[in-house]
Design an enzyme around this catalytic site. Structure first.
Site, PDB file in Angstrom:
ATOM      1  N   GLU A  14       0.844  -1.211   0.000  1.00  0.00           N
ATOM      2  CA  GLU A  14       0.000   0.000   0.000  1.00  0.00           C
ATOM      3  C   GLU A  14       0.874   1.254   0.000  1.00  0.00           C
ATOM      4  OE1 GLU A  14      -3.633   0.243   2.475  1.00  0.00           O
ATOM      5  OE2 GLU A  14      -2.692   2.045   3.293  1.00  0.00           O
ATOM      6  N   THR A  45      -3.972   4.707  -1.455  1.00  0.00           N
ATOM      7  CA  THR A  45      -5.051   5.186  -0.593  1.00  0.00           C
ATOM      8  C   THR A  45      -5.696   6.456  -1.157  1.00  0.00           C
ATOM      9  OG1 THR A  45      -3.612   6.561   0.760  1.00  0.00           O
ATOM     10  CG2 THR A  45      -3.929   4.279   1.469  1.00  0.00           C
ATOM     11  N   TYR A  46      -6.838   6.753  -0.596  1.00  0.00           N
ATOM     12  CA  TYR A  46      -7.555   7.979  -0.967  1.00  0.00           C
ATOM     13  C   TYR A  46      -8.091   8.644   0.294  1.00  0.00           C
ATOM     14  CZ  TYR A  46     -11.412  10.973  -2.109  1.00  0.00           C
ATOM     15  OH  TYR A  46     -12.260  12.040  -2.153  1.00  0.00           O
ATOM     16  N   ALA A  48      -7.177   9.640   3.141  1.00  0.00           N
ATOM     17  CA  ALA A  48      -6.465   9.660   4.416  1.00  0.00           C
ATOM     18  C   ALA A  48      -5.417  10.760   4.375  1.00  0.00           C
ATOM     19  CB  ALA A  48      -5.823   8.300   4.665  1.00  0.00           C
ATOM     20  N   ARG A 104     -15.970   2.439   2.671  1.00  0.00           N
ATOM     21  CA  ARG A 104     -16.859   3.527   3.059  1.00  0.00           C
ATOM     22  C   ARG A 104     -16.064   4.820   3.222  1.00  0.00           C
ATOM     23  NH1 ARG A 104     -19.288   4.397   9.009  1.00  0.00           N
ATOM     24  NH2 ARG A 104     -17.092   4.918   9.286  1.00  0.00           N
ATOM     25  N   ALA A 123     -19.937   0.598   2.924  1.00  0.00           N
ATOM     26  CA  ALA A 123     -19.160   0.036   1.815  1.00  0.00           C
ATOM     27  C   ALA A 123     -19.930  -1.023   1.023  1.00  0.00           C
ATOM     28  CB  ALA A 123     -17.857  -0.547   2.350  1.00  0.00           C
ATOM     29  N   HIS A 149     -14.338  -3.001  13.850  1.00  0.00           N
ATOM     30  CA  HIS A 149     -14.274  -1.588  13.461  1.00  0.00           C
ATOM     31  C   HIS A 149     -14.661  -0.738  14.678  1.00  0.00           C
ATOM     32  CE1 HIS A 149     -15.686   2.176  11.584  1.00  0.00           C
ATOM     33  NE2 HIS A 149     -14.709   1.925  10.738  1.00  0.00           N
ATOM     34  N   GLN A 212       3.629   7.803  16.020  1.00  0.00           N
ATOM     35  CA  GLN A 212       2.727   7.593  14.874  1.00  0.00           C
ATOM     36  C   GLN A 212       1.890   6.321  15.069  1.00  0.00           C
ATOM     37  OE1 GLN A 212       4.511   6.151  11.234  1.00  0.00           O
ATOM     38  NE2 GLN A 212       3.566   7.804  10.071  1.00  0.00           N
ATOM     39  N   PHE A 216      -2.134   6.211  15.241  1.00  0.00           N
ATOM     40  CA  PHE A 216      -2.914   5.427  14.265  1.00  0.00           C
ATOM     41  C   PHE A 216      -3.771   4.388  14.989  1.00  0.00           C
ATOM     42  CE2 PHE A 216       0.096   5.498  10.280  1.00  0.00           C
ATOM     43  CZ  PHE A 216      -0.149   6.842  10.126  1.00  0.00           C
ATOM     44  N   HIS A 266      -0.587  -7.995   2.973  1.00  0.00           N
ATOM     45  CA  HIS A 266      -0.681  -6.644   2.394  1.00  0.00           C
ATOM     46  C   HIS A 266       0.142  -5.744   3.316  1.00  0.00           C
ATOM     47  CE1 HIS A 266      -2.616  -3.353   0.162  1.00  0.00           C
ATOM     48  NE2 HIS A 266      -2.817  -2.752   1.326  1.00  0.00           N
TER      49      HIS A 266
HETATM   50  C1  LIG Z   1      -7.320  -2.139   4.052  1.00  0.00           C
HETATM   51  C2  LIG Z   1      -7.877  -0.789   4.425  1.00  0.00           C
HETATM   52  C3  LIG Z   1      -7.666   0.294   3.584  1.00  0.00           C
HETATM   53  C4  LIG Z   1      -8.183   1.550   3.912  1.00  0.00           C
HETATM   54  N1  LIG Z   1      -7.961   2.606   3.058  1.00  0.00           N
HETATM   55  C5  LIG Z   1      -8.508   3.805   3.313  1.00  0.00           C
HETATM   56  C6  LIG Z   1      -8.364   4.913   2.416  1.00  0.00           C
HETATM   57  O1  LIG Z   1      -7.678   4.814   1.399  1.00  0.00           O
HETATM   58  N2  LIG Z   1      -8.983   6.078   2.723  1.00  0.00           N
HETATM   59  C7  LIG Z   1      -9.752   6.218   3.842  1.00  0.00           C
HETATM   60  O2  LIG Z   1     -10.304   7.306   4.064  1.00  0.00           O
HETATM   61  N3  LIG Z   1      -9.900   5.200   4.716  1.00  0.00           N
HETATM   62  C8  LIG Z   1      -9.315   4.008   4.479  1.00  0.00           C
HETATM   63  N4  LIG Z   1      -9.488   2.961   5.359  1.00  0.00           N
HETATM   64  C9  LIG Z   1     -10.258   3.194   6.586  1.00  0.00           C
HETATM   65  C10 LIG Z   1     -11.752   2.969   6.375  1.00  0.00           C
HETATM   66  O3  LIG Z   1     -12.252   3.859   5.409  1.00  0.00           O
HETATM   67  C11 LIG Z   1     -12.433   3.224   7.704  1.00  0.00           C
HETATM   68  O4  LIG Z   1     -12.110   2.200   8.612  1.00  0.00           O
HETATM   69  C12 LIG Z   1     -13.928   3.445   7.623  1.00  0.00           C
HETATM   70  O5  LIG Z   1     -14.361   3.938   8.883  1.00  0.00           O
HETATM   71  C13 LIG Z   1     -14.729   2.181   7.344  1.00  0.00           C
HETATM   72  O6  LIG Z   1     -14.634   1.794   6.049  1.00  0.00           O
HETATM   73  P1  LIG Z   1     -15.232   0.374   5.589  1.00  0.00           P
HETATM   74  O7  LIG Z   1     -15.095   0.300   4.142  1.00  0.00           O
HETATM   75  O8  LIG Z   1     -14.654  -0.704   6.410  1.00  0.00           O
HETATM   76  O9  LIG Z   1     -16.761   0.601   6.007  1.00  0.00           O
HETATM   77  P2  LIG Z   1     -18.012  -0.350   6.229  1.00  0.00           P
HETATM   78  O10 LIG Z   1     -17.743  -1.749   5.848  1.00  0.00           O
HETATM   79  O11 LIG Z   1     -19.162   0.340   5.589  1.00  0.00           O
HETATM   80  O12 LIG Z   1     -18.179  -0.325   7.809  1.00  0.00           O
HETATM   81  C14 LIG Z   1     -18.111   0.901   8.514  1.00  0.00           C
HETATM   82  C15 LIG Z   1     -18.805   0.779   9.861  1.00  0.00           C
HETATM   83  O13 LIG Z   1     -20.213   0.762   9.676  1.00  0.00           O
HETATM   84  C16 LIG Z   1     -20.784  -0.440  10.162  1.00  0.00           C
HETATM   85  N5  LIG Z   1     -21.814  -0.820   9.186  1.00  0.00           N
HETATM   86  C17 LIG Z   1     -21.625  -1.273   7.941  1.00  0.00           C
HETATM   87  N6  LIG Z   1     -22.827  -1.471   7.328  1.00  0.00           N
HETATM   88  C18 LIG Z   1     -23.774  -1.105   8.218  1.00  0.00           C
HETATM   89  C19 LIG Z   1     -25.200  -1.030   8.195  1.00  0.00           C
HETATM   90  N7  LIG Z   1     -25.873  -1.383   7.096  1.00  0.00           N
HETATM   91  N8  LIG Z   1     -25.841  -0.587   9.297  1.00  0.00           N
HETATM   92  C20 LIG Z   1     -25.156  -0.215  10.421  1.00  0.00           C
HETATM   93  N9  LIG Z   1     -23.806  -0.258  10.497  1.00  0.00           N
HETATM   94  C21 LIG Z   1     -23.132  -0.686   9.415  1.00  0.00           C
HETATM   95  C22 LIG Z   1     -19.625  -1.438  10.251  1.00  0.00           C
HETATM   96  O14 LIG Z   1     -19.851  -2.439  11.210  1.00  0.00           O
HETATM   97  C23 LIG Z   1     -18.480  -0.504  10.633  1.00  0.00           C
HETATM   98  O15 LIG Z   1     -18.533  -0.207  11.998  1.00  0.00           O
HETATM   99  C24 LIG Z   1      -8.950   1.712   5.092  1.00  0.00           C
HETATM  100  C25 LIG Z   1      -9.149   0.610   5.947  1.00  0.00           C
HETATM  101  C26 LIG Z   1      -8.609  -0.634   5.632  1.00  0.00           C
HETATM  102  C27 LIG Z   1      -8.814  -1.788   6.558  1.00  0.00           C
END
Ligand SMILES: Cc1cc2nc3c(=O)[nH]c(=O)nc-3n(C[C@H](O)[C@H](O)[C@H](O)COP(=O)(O)OP(=O)(O)OC[C@H]3O[C@@H](n4cnc5c(N)ncnc54)[C@H](O)[C@@H]3O)c2cc1C
Length: 293
Positions: A14, A45-46, A48, A104, A123, A149, A212, A216, A266
């Site tokens: 990454e 990434t985007y 962050a 998300r 997401a 999460h 850091q 994080f 990863h």
């Molecule tokens: C590998 C990896 C790469 C990442 N890269 C980036 C990046 O480039 N840029 C960035 O800004 N962030 C990044 N993140 C962080 C990520 O965007 C955050 O952790 C964000 O808060 C959640 O994203 P998600 O896609 O996991 O969300 P989701 O899967 O949508 O989950 C988010 C939260 O909502 C809850 N949830 C999901 N669906 C529902 C529903 N229907 N009803 C109620 N609750 C629900 C989940 O349990 C979780 O608590 C990354 C994280 C990881 C693990």
């Protein structure tokens, strides 16, 4: 871990879009040095740290041009609209992108709950939208949280959210980083019990900087086990000793995961070659001469 062993091992790196002139100048060389290790792909990434979508796009294009290795943009959906996401997908498709990390993302605190127009909330909706509009054009990775999460109401609710992303069409998952291998094994077992057959790739964070890592980890809910936290605190003013300790700890973690059948790693490179290279070398992964530290 039977399900995971069925997947061929894959290693990916990454990167984040550099924001300073020095970071931009360093990127091609950084990507070229990591590309020597022949990763399956780079992800970019985007959002962050304030990067914009052009930064992600430009980095993806430049990494592919420089290295010939596939690059996957991270695409976050919260606060966005179908039209905007669709335009971005067309742009990536035109650039030859075949893989997307579908997320998300985190909204700035001020935008939460304000009712701002947004077509996506989670997401799984993004994964579903990409599958509905683009079919199987993109290989989709989603995020997984072995330690939950931080905003989830319970481990069960969080796992149900993960399952929704898989059922919407995710091909693979990358985990948030963790230092407790048991958390990963438990997550994989829950996937097996739920008949989710996708590879769950551990996301691995090298330990390079005490402040850091602490920052994080507090933000993303990654637990730093007490014995590691105490040693890091003790070594925080001796950068070399802290990094040596970090390499030892993270190498052991990766060894445990790979031995137990994890389908790859990863690496969160933090846009630095050396921490990932040291881990790679310690793990005895294929090490072309050009990449020797
Ligand atoms: C590998 C990896 C790469 C990442 N890269 C980036 C990046 O480039 N840029 C960035 O800004 N962030 C990044 N993140 C962080 C990520 O965007 C955050 O952790 C964000 O808060 C959640 O994203 P998600 O896609 O996991 O969300 P989701 O899967 O949508 O989950 C988010 C939260 O909502 C809850 N949830 C999901 N669906 C529902 C529903 N229907 N009803 C109620 N609750 C629900 C989940 O349990 C979780 O608590 C990354 C994280 C990881 C693990």
């Amino acid at each position: 871990m039977k399900t995971q062993q069925q997947h061929p091992a894959q290693f990916s790196f990454e990167l984040f879009p550099p924001r300073t002139p020095e970071g931009i100048a360093k990127l091609p060389n950084l990507a070229a040095q990591l590309a020597v290790l022949q990763p399956k792909y780079f992800s970019v990434t985007y959002g962050a740290g304030g990067s914009d979508q052009d930064g992600t796009y430009d980095t993806v294009v430049s990494v592919v041009e420089k290295t010939g290795v596939e690059a996957a943009p991270h695409l976050t959906c919260v606060g966005s609209t179908r039209a905007k996401i669709s335009a971005l997908l067309q742009r990536y498709k035109a650039a030859g992108v075949k893989r997307i990390v579908a997320l998300r993302g985190d909204m700035p605190a001020t935008s939460y709950g304000t009712g701002a127009r947004a077509d996506f909330h989670y997401a799984n909706e993004l994964v579903q939208f990409i599958r509905e509009t683009e079919g199987d054009v993109f290989h989709l990775e989603v995020a997984a949280y072995p330690e939950m999460h931080p905003q989830a109401s319970s481990p069960a609710a969080d796992f149900a959210s993960f399952k929704r992303k898989v059922e919407a069409g995710a091909d693979a998952a990358i985990t948030q980083y963790f230092f407790n291998p048991e958390a990963y094994f438990d997550f994989v077992e829950r996937c097996e019990r739920a008949q989710l057959k996708l590879p769950v790739i551990p996301g691995i964070m090298p330990i390079v900087n005490h402040a850091q890592l602490t920052r994080f980890s507090a933000a993303c809910g990654a637990d730093i086990p007490r014995w590691i936290a105490l040693r890091l605190e003790q070594l925080k003013d001796d950068k070399a000793a802290l990094q040596d300790f970090g390499v030892e700890v993270v190498t052991r973690l990766c060894e445990t995961l790979l031995k137990a059948g994890a389908p790859g790693i990863h690496f969160y490179t933090l846009n630095q070659v050396e921490p990932t290279l040291r881990l790679w070398k310690n793990l005895g992964l294929p090490m072309p001469l050009a990449a020797a530290v």
